[in-house]
Design a protein around this motif. Structure first.
Motif, PDB file in Angstrom:
ATOM      1  N   MET A   1     -56.382 -52.895  37.410  1.00 32.77           N
ATOM      2  CA  MET A   1     -56.075 -51.988  38.489  1.00 32.77           C
ATOM      3  C   MET A   1     -54.801 -51.215  38.155  1.00 32.77           C
ATOM      4  O   MET A   1     -53.838 -51.776  37.668  1.00 32.77           O
ATOM      5  CB  MET A   1     -55.904 -52.798  39.773  1.00 32.77           C
ATOM      6  N   SER A   2     -54.810 -49.955  38.434  1.00 33.35           N
ATOM      7  CA  SER A   2     -53.656 -49.110  38.152  1.00 33.35           C
ATOM      8  C   SER A   2     -52.523 -49.378  39.137  1.00 33.35           C
ATOM      9  O   SER A   2     -52.759 -49.675  40.303  1.00 33.35           O
ATOM     10  CB  SER A   2     -54.070 -47.638  38.240  1.00 33.35           C
ATOM     11  N   THR A   3     -51.316 -49.251  38.660  1.00 38.18           N
ATOM     12  CA  THR A   3     -50.158 -49.352  39.542  1.00 38.18           C
ATOM     13  C   THR A   3     -49.769 -47.982  40.087  1.00 38.18           C
ATOM     14  O   THR A   3     -48.909 -47.884  40.946  1.00 38.18           O
ATOM     15  CB  THR A   3     -48.954 -49.961  38.801  1.00 38.18           C
ATOM     16  N   VAL A   4     -50.431 -46.936  39.602  1.00 35.61           N
ATOM     17  CA  VAL A   4     -50.157 -45.578  40.058  1.00 35.61           C
ATOM     18  C   VAL A   4     -50.955 -45.330  41.330  1.00 35.61           C
ATOM     19  O   VAL A   4     -52.167 -45.537  41.369  1.00 35.61           O
ATOM     20  CB  VAL A   4     -50.543 -44.536  38.981  1.00 35.61           C
ATOM     21  N   ARG A   5     -50.256 -44.895  42.357  1.00 38.54           N
ATOM     22  CA  ARG A   5     -50.920 -44.574  43.615  1.00 38.54           C
ATOM     23  C   ARG A   5     -51.061 -43.069  43.707  1.00 38.54           C
ATOM     24  O   ARG A   5     -50.125 -42.326  43.440  1.00 38.54           O
ATOM     25  CB  ARG A   5     -50.152 -45.130  44.796  1.00 38.54           C
ATOM     26  N   SER A   6     -52.221 -42.653  44.126  1.00 39.08           N
ATOM     27  CA  SER A   6     -52.510 -41.233  44.254  1.00 39.08           C
ATOM     28  C   SER A   6     -52.631 -40.868  45.726  1.00 39.08           C
ATOM     29  O   SER A   6     -53.024 -41.693  46.549  1.00 39.08           O
ATOM     30  CB  SER A   6     -53.821 -40.923  43.534  1.00 39.08           C
ATOM     31  N   SER A   7     -52.330 -39.628  46.028  1.00 41.76           N
ATOM     32  CA  SER A   7     -52.523 -39.149  47.396  1.00 41.76           C
ATOM     33  C   SER A   7     -53.978 -38.771  47.653  1.00 41.76           C
ATOM     34  O   SER A   7     -54.360 -38.473  48.783  1.00 41.76           O
ATOM     35  CB  SER A   7     -51.608 -37.948  47.673  1.00 41.76           C
ATOM     36  N   LEU A   8     -54.806 -38.808  46.607  1.00 39.23           N
ATOM     37  CA  LEU A   8     -56.224 -38.498  46.769  1.00 39.23           C
ATOM     38  C   LEU A   8     -56.928 -39.642  47.491  1.00 39.23           C
ATOM     39  O   LEU A   8     -56.583 -40.811  47.305  1.00 39.23           O
ATOM     40  CB  LEU A   8     -56.885 -38.289  45.406  1.00 39.23           C
ATOM     41  N   THR A   9     -57.929 -39.302  48.266  1.00 35.61           N
ATOM     42  CA  THR A   9     -58.769 -40.352  48.844  1.00 35.61           C
ATOM     43  C   THR A   9     -59.523 -41.025  47.707  1.00 35.61           C
ATOM     44  O   THR A   9     -59.635 -40.474  46.597  1.00 35.61           O
ATOM     45  CB  THR A   9     -59.794 -39.766  49.836  1.00 35.61           C
ATOM     46  N   ASP A  10     -60.048 -42.202  47.965  1.00 39.93           N
ATOM     47  CA  ASP A  10     -60.822 -42.903  46.928  1.00 39.93           C
ATOM     48  C   ASP A  10     -61.990 -42.050  46.447  1.00 39.93           C
ATOM     49  O   ASP A  10     -62.247 -41.973  45.245  1.00 39.93           O
ATOM     50  CB  ASP A  10     -61.343 -44.245  47.456  1.00 39.93           C
ATOM     51  N   GLU A  11     -62.678 -41.408  47.377  1.00 41.18           N
ATOM     52  CA  GLU A  11     -63.828 -40.574  47.013  1.00 41.18           C
ATOM     53  C   GLU A  11     -63.386 -39.396  46.141  1.00 41.18           C
ATOM     54  O   GLU A  11     -64.004 -39.104  45.112  1.00 41.18           O
ATOM     55  CB  GLU A  11     -64.538 -40.064  48.264  1.00 41.18           C
ATOM     56  N   ASN A  12     -62.324 -38.711  46.528  1.00 40.78           N
ATOM     57  CA  ASN A  12     -61.844 -37.570  45.747  1.00 40.78           C
ATOM     58  C   ASN A  12     -61.302 -38.018  44.387  1.00 40.78           C
ATOM     59  O   ASN A  12     -61.483 -37.325  43.387  1.00 40.78           O
ATOM     60  CB  ASN A  12     -60.781 -36.792  46.517  1.00 40.78           C
ATOM     61  N   ARG A  13     -60.637 -39.178  44.366  1.00 45.20           N
ATOM     62  CA  ARG A  13     -60.152 -39.705  43.087  1.00 45.20           C
ATOM     63  C   ARG A  13     -61.329 -40.020  42.161  1.00 45.20           C
ATOM     64  O   ARG A  13     -61.298 -39.696  40.981  1.00 45.20           O
ATOM     65  CB  ARG A  13     -59.300 -40.950  43.304  1.00 45.20           C
ATOM     66  N   ALA A  71     -55.573 -37.842  34.343  1.00 43.28           N
ATOM     67  CA  ALA A  71     -56.314 -39.007  34.833  1.00 43.28           C
ATOM     68  C   ALA A  71     -55.343 -40.136  35.166  1.00 43.28           C
ATOM     69  O   ALA A  71     -55.428 -40.747  36.246  1.00 43.28           O
ATOM     70  CB  ALA A  71     -57.341 -39.459  33.794  1.00 43.28           C
ATOM     71  N   ILE A  72     -54.435 -40.394  34.278  1.00 40.67           N
ATOM     72  CA  ILE A  72     -53.472 -41.468  34.488  1.00 40.67           C
ATOM     73  C   ILE A  72     -52.589 -41.163  35.697  1.00 40.67           C
ATOM     74  O   ILE A  72     -52.266 -42.048  36.492  1.00 40.67           O
ATOM     75  CB  ILE A  72     -52.642 -41.704  33.207  1.00 40.67           C
ATOM     76  N   ALA A  73     -52.242 -39.891  35.878  1.00 39.77           N
ATOM     77  CA  ALA A  73     -51.391 -39.491  36.998  1.00 39.77           C
ATOM     78  C   ALA A  73     -52.057 -39.721  38.354  1.00 39.77           C
ATOM     79  O   ALA A  73     -51.369 -39.916  39.359  1.00 39.77           O
ATOM     80  CB  ALA A  73     -50.984 -38.023  36.864  1.00 39.77           C
ATOM     81  N   ILE A  74     -53.389 -39.712  38.387  1.00 34.27           N
ATOM     82  CA  ILE A  74     -54.083 -39.971  39.660  1.00 34.27           C
ATOM     83  C   ILE A  74     -54.519 -41.425  39.784  1.00 34.27           C
ATOM     84  O   ILE A  74     -55.238 -41.796  40.708  1.00 34.27           O
ATOM     85  CB  ILE A  74     -55.273 -39.013  39.891  1.00 34.27           C
ATOM     86  N   ASP A  79     -60.469 -42.967  28.874  1.00 33.23           N
ATOM     87  CA  ASP A  79     -61.211 -43.701  27.848  1.00 33.23           C
ATOM     88  C   ASP A  79     -61.617 -42.757  26.723  1.00 33.23           C
ATOM     89  O   ASP A  79     -62.610 -42.058  26.816  1.00 33.23           O
ATOM     90  CB  ASP A  79     -62.443 -44.369  28.453  1.00 33.23           C
ATOM     91  N   GLY A  80     -60.821 -42.771  25.662  1.00 37.89           N
ATOM     92  CA  GLY A  80     -61.101 -41.931  24.504  1.00 37.89           C
ATOM     93  C   GLY A  80     -61.546 -42.723  23.300  1.00 37.89           C
ATOM     94  O   GLY A  80     -61.426 -42.250  22.163  1.00 37.89           O
ATOM     95  N   ARG A  81     -62.059 -43.933  23.535  1.00 39.99           N
ATOM     96  CA  ARG A  81     -62.516 -44.758  22.415  1.00 39.99           C
ATOM     97  C   ARG A  81     -63.693 -44.105  21.706  1.00 39.99           C
ATOM     98  O   ARG A  81     -64.496 -43.397  22.319  1.00 39.99           O
ATOM     99  CB  ARG A  81     -62.920 -46.152  22.913  1.00 39.99           C
ATOM    100  N   ALA A  82     -63.792 -44.351  20.413  1.00 41.37           N
ATOM    101  CA  ALA A  82     -64.845 -43.740  19.597  1.00 41.37           C
ATOM    102  C   ALA A  82     -66.235 -44.023  20.171  1.00 41.37           C
ATOM    103  O   ALA A  82     -67.075 -43.122  20.237  1.00 41.37           O
ATOM    104  CB  ALA A  82     -64.748 -44.241  18.155  1.00 41.37           C
TER     105      ALA A  82
END
Length: 156
Positions: A1-13, A71-74, A79-82
């Motif tokens: 789980m990310s420690t970054v909190r976004s102001s976006l709703t879960d649906e919008n995120r 992505a990280i900011a929200i 995921d940029g894995r090969a």
């Protein structure tokens, strides 16, 4: 789980995360296809294409970094894995071995067309979900369209 909190709703995120993840894998793959073509192009337009391909690789890599950081900011992971790129990219595959200058131009036009089409869908998807991400995708798409035009111009 990310420690970054976004102001976006879960649906919008979630909508935004899907758009960003798709953009990320397409941009990473575009840079990889560009580099593969850069190494293996031959023909009368070798030098100019060789240099042009390096420019598009740098541009795609820079755009991928911006997308991943958004992505990280929200609060979602990037995921940029090969394996992820190979499984989910919309960029047409490039064959191994040498590739003629004319083939490279056609390949890159097809690659840009695929990526731009998907980017425009992502722009629409993020319009109300996250205008900040939409703005980022608009700027990246403008650059992709410019690069596509430059390849198309080579066909005369």
């Amino acid at each position: 789980m990310s420690t970054v909190r976004s102001s976006l709703t879960d649906e919008n995120r979630d909508t935004t995360a899907t758009a960003l993840q798709g953009a990320l894998v397409d941009l990473i793959d575009l840079s990889l296809v560009g580099k593969q073509a850069h190494w293996n192009v031959y023909g009368k337009n070798f030098r100019s294409l060789h240099l042009q391909l390096d420019e598009i690789v740098v541009s795609a890599r820079n755009a991928a970094d911006l997308v991943a950081e958004r992505a990280i900011a929200i609060g979602v992971s990037a995921d940029g894995r090969a394996a992820t790129v190979a499984e989910t990219s919309s960029v047409p595959k490039i064959h191994d071995g040498t590739i003629s200058d004319n083939e490279v131009v056609t390949l890159m036009i097809d690659a840009y067309t695929a990526v731009i089409t998907n980017m425009r869908e992502r722009i629409s998807a993020t319009e109300s979900a996250d205008p900040v991400t939409q703005d980022l995708l608009i700027g990246i798409t403008a650059e992709l369209e410019k690069q596509s035009w430059m390849f198309q111009a080579e066909l005369g």
